[in-house]
Design a protein around this motif. Structure first.
Motif, PDB file in Angstrom:
ATOM      1  N   LEU A  13      14.476  -3.109  -3.499  1.00 25.92           N
ATOM      2  CA  LEU A  13      14.672  -1.902  -2.924  1.00 25.92           C
ATOM      3  C   LEU A  13      15.041  -0.331  -3.020  1.00 25.92           C
ATOM      4  N   ARG A  14      16.406  -1.115  -2.585  1.00 25.90           N
ATOM      5  CA  ARG A  14      17.186   0.577  -2.555  1.00 25.90           C
ATOM      6  C   ARG A  14      17.073   0.885  -4.271  1.00 25.90           C
ATOM      7  N   GLN A  15      16.634   0.754  -5.443  1.00 27.55           N
ATOM      8  CA  GLN A  15      15.765   1.254  -6.627  1.00 27.55           C
ATOM      9  C   GLN A  15      14.624   1.910  -6.269  1.00 27.55           C
ATOM     10  N   LEU A  16      14.343   1.338  -5.994  1.00 29.52           N
ATOM     11  CA  LEU A  16      12.482   1.948  -5.243  1.00 29.52           C
ATOM     12  C   LEU A  16      12.909   2.700  -5.311  1.00 29.52           C
ATOM     13  N   ALA A  17      13.363   3.022  -4.245  1.00 24.94           N
ATOM     14  CA  ALA A  17      13.524   4.204  -2.834  1.00 24.94           C
ATOM     15  C   ALA A  17      13.936   5.552  -3.959  1.00 24.94           C
ATOM     16  N   ALA A  71       0.875  -0.801   0.083  1.00 29.44           N
ATOM     17  CA  ALA A  71      -0.043   0.253   0.230  1.00 29.44           C
ATOM     18  C   ALA A  71       0.837   2.095  -0.078  1.00 29.44           C
ATOM     19  N   LYS A  72       1.611   1.419   0.544  1.00 30.36           N
ATOM     20  CA  LYS A  72       2.724   2.024   0.952  1.00 30.36           C
ATOM     21  C   LYS A  72       3.375   2.729  -0.423  1.00 30.36           C
ATOM     22  N   LEU A  73       3.960   1.525  -1.139  1.00 32.91           N
ATOM     23  CA  LEU A  73       4.490   1.266  -2.275  1.00 32.91           C
ATOM     24  C   LEU A  73       2.894   2.366  -3.728  1.00 32.91           C
ATOM     25  N   ARG A  74       2.181   1.616  -3.851  1.00 30.00           N
ATOM     26  CA  ARG A  74       1.528   2.065  -4.099  1.00 30.00           C
ATOM     27  C   ARG A  74       0.927   3.891  -4.393  1.00 30.00           C
ATOM     28  N   ALA A  75       1.221   3.619  -2.755  1.00 33.94           N
ATOM     29  CA  ALA A  75       1.054   5.476  -2.754  1.00 33.94           C
ATOM     30  C   ALA A  75       2.080   6.544  -3.153  1.00 33.94           C
ATOM     31  N   ARG A  76       3.049   6.162  -2.599  1.00 30.16           N
ATOM     32  CA  ARG A  76       4.348   6.413  -3.308  1.00 30.16           C
ATOM     33  C   ARG A  76       4.370   6.740  -4.787  1.00 30.16           C
ATOM     34  N   ASN A 135       5.622  -7.281 -11.788  1.00 32.25           N
ATOM     35  CA  ASN A 135       6.650  -7.333 -10.957  1.00 32.25           C
ATOM     36  C   ASN A 135       5.250  -6.324  -9.750  1.00 32.25           C
ATOM     37  N   VAL A 136       5.499  -4.612 -10.285  1.00 30.43           N
ATOM     38  CA  VAL A 136       5.269  -4.110  -9.459  1.00 30.43           C
ATOM     39  C   VAL A 136       4.188  -4.212  -9.292  1.00 30.43           C
ATOM     40  N   CYS A 137       3.114  -5.406  -9.779  1.00 28.32           N
ATOM     41  CA  CYS A 137       1.751  -5.654  -9.374  1.00 28.32           C
ATOM     42  C   CYS A 137       1.330  -5.993  -8.277  1.00 28.32           C
ATOM     43  N   ARG A 138       2.485  -7.447  -7.981  1.00 30.03           N
ATOM     44  CA  ARG A 138       2.315  -7.823  -7.193  1.00 30.03           C
ATOM     45  C   ARG A 138       2.870  -7.148  -5.966  1.00 30.03           C
ATOM     46  N   TRP A 139       3.960  -6.716  -5.800  1.00 31.76           N
ATOM     47  CA  TRP A 139       3.894  -6.053  -5.047  1.00 31.76           C
ATOM     48  C   TRP A 139       3.121  -5.105  -4.083  1.00 31.76           C
ATOM     49  N   GLU A 140       2.692  -4.331  -4.950  1.00 33.93           N
ATOM     50  CA  GLU A 140       1.227  -3.907  -4.453  1.00 33.93           C
ATOM     51  C   GLU A 140      -0.048  -4.438  -3.552  1.00 33.93           C
ATOM     52  N   ASN A 141      -0.437  -5.603  -4.329  1.00 35.26           N
ATOM     53  CA  ASN A 141      -0.699  -6.367  -3.805  1.00 35.26           C
ATOM     54  C   ASN A 141      -0.201  -7.573  -2.680  1.00 35.26           C
ATOM     55  N   TYR A 142       0.735  -7.566  -2.503  1.00 35.65           N
ATOM     56  CA  TYR A 142       1.090  -8.410  -1.242  1.00 35.65           C
ATOM     57  C   TYR A 142       1.067  -9.878  -1.868  1.00 35.65           C
ATOM     58  N   HIS A 143       1.595 -10.509  -2.976  1.00 34.47           N
ATOM     59  CA  HIS A 143       1.646 -11.546  -3.795  1.00 34.47           C
ATOM     60  C   HIS A 143       3.523 -11.910  -3.173  1.00 34.47           C
ATOM     61  N   THR A 197       3.357   5.168 -13.403  1.00 30.28           N
ATOM     62  CA  THR A 197       2.429   4.171 -13.967  1.00 30.28           C
ATOM     63  C   THR A 197       2.973   3.374 -13.455  1.00 30.28           C
ATOM     64  N   GLN A 198       1.858   1.691 -13.152  1.00 33.71           N
ATOM     65  CA  GLN A 198       2.869   0.474 -13.016  1.00 33.71           C
ATOM     66  C   GLN A 198       4.387  -0.007 -14.006  1.00 33.71           C
ATOM     67  N   ASP A 199       3.840   0.284 -15.226  1.00 33.72           N
ATOM     68  CA  ASP A 199       4.286  -0.221 -16.636  1.00 33.72           C
ATOM     69  C   ASP A 199       5.724   0.898 -16.245  1.00 33.72           C
ATOM     70  N   ALA A 200       5.328   2.460 -16.436  1.00 29.11           N
ATOM     71  CA  ALA A 200       6.378   2.758 -16.016  1.00 29.11           C
ATOM     72  C   ALA A 200       7.607   2.947 -15.105  1.00 29.11           C
ATOM     73  N   LEU A 201       7.295   2.363 -13.782  1.00 33.70           N
ATOM     74  CA  LEU A 201       7.747   2.397 -12.294  1.00 33.70           C
ATOM     75  C   LEU A 201       9.216   1.143 -12.911  1.00 33.70           C
ATOM     76  N   GLY A 202       7.337  -0.022 -13.631  1.00 32.13           N
ATOM     77  CA  GLY A 202       8.313  -1.299 -13.948  1.00 32.13           C
ATOM     78  C   GLY A 202       9.949  -0.655 -14.799  1.00 32.13           C
ATOM     79  N   GLN A 203       9.842  -0.173 -15.565  1.00 32.80           N
ATOM     80  CA  GLN A 203      10.388  -0.154 -16.551  1.00 32.80           C
ATOM     81  C   GLN A 203      11.959   1.292 -16.371  1.00 32.80           C
ATOM     82  N   ARG A 204      11.256   1.901 -15.258  1.00 31.42           N
ATOM     83  CA  ARG A 204      12.611   2.805 -14.591  1.00 31.42           C
ATOM     84  C   ARG A 204      13.675   1.849 -13.354  1.00 31.42           C
ATOM     85  N   ILE A 205      12.956   0.851 -13.022  1.00 29.41           N
ATOM     86  CA  ILE A 205      14.235  -0.049 -12.505  1.00 29.41           C
ATOM     87  C   ILE A 205      14.205  -1.237 -12.592  1.00 29.41           C
ATOM     88  N   GLY A 206      13.970  -1.421 -14.044  1.00 26.71           N
ATOM     89  CA  GLY A 206      14.484  -2.536 -15.400  1.00 26.71           C
ATOM     90  C   GLY A 206      13.374  -4.128 -14.961  1.00 26.71           C
TER      91      GLY A 206
END
Length: 120
Positions: A100-104, A58-63, A84-92, A70-79
């Motif tokens: 995590l360092r790249q996301l931050a 939830a905090k990842l989604r809010a940030r 995968n971004v969807c799975r993280w946001e939905n606690y899968h 978008t999930q796609d744009a964030l995924g592309q930025r971190i490779g």
């Protein structure tokens, strides 16, 4: 042998927590345990609880949304892929430490800002 009173209280709290997760449409098996916010006040004083920090989708989604990604744009930025971004946001799943360092870095926050405190 009968379980101790604290164990009975913990079992009752876990049952209530699972019921609350089902009511919110989440599988109880994906939970991280009982949190203080879901415990009845009558049980809070009876349990000895430990606080730990876990990754928060939830905090990842809010940030991500606050940063305008978008999930796609964030995924592309971190490779990685959008899925995968969807799975993280939905606690899968939870991201690995280097991710995590790249996301931050991309979201302009500290790694700790992507975690939440839970009691168990």
């Amino acid at each position: 042998m009968r379980a101790s009173y604290a164990s009975d209280a913990a079992a009752e709290a876990t049952t209530q927590h699972r019921a609350a997760r089902r009511a919110r449409g989440r599988s109880p098996s994906r939970g991280v345990g009982v949190s203080a916010s879901t415990l009845p006040k009558s049980l809070l004083g009876r349990l000895t609880v430990a606080t730990t920090r876990i990754f928060s989708g939830a905090k990842l989604r809010a940030r991500r949304e606050a940063a305008g990604y978008t999930q796609d744009a964030l995924g592309q930025r971190i490779g990685t892929r959008r899925t995968n971004v969807c799975r993280w946001e939905n606690y899968h799943r939870s991201p690995q430490p280097p991710t995590l360092r790249q996301l931050a870095d991309v979201l302009g926050c500290e790694v700790g800002d992507l975690f939440e405190a839970v009691t168990k």
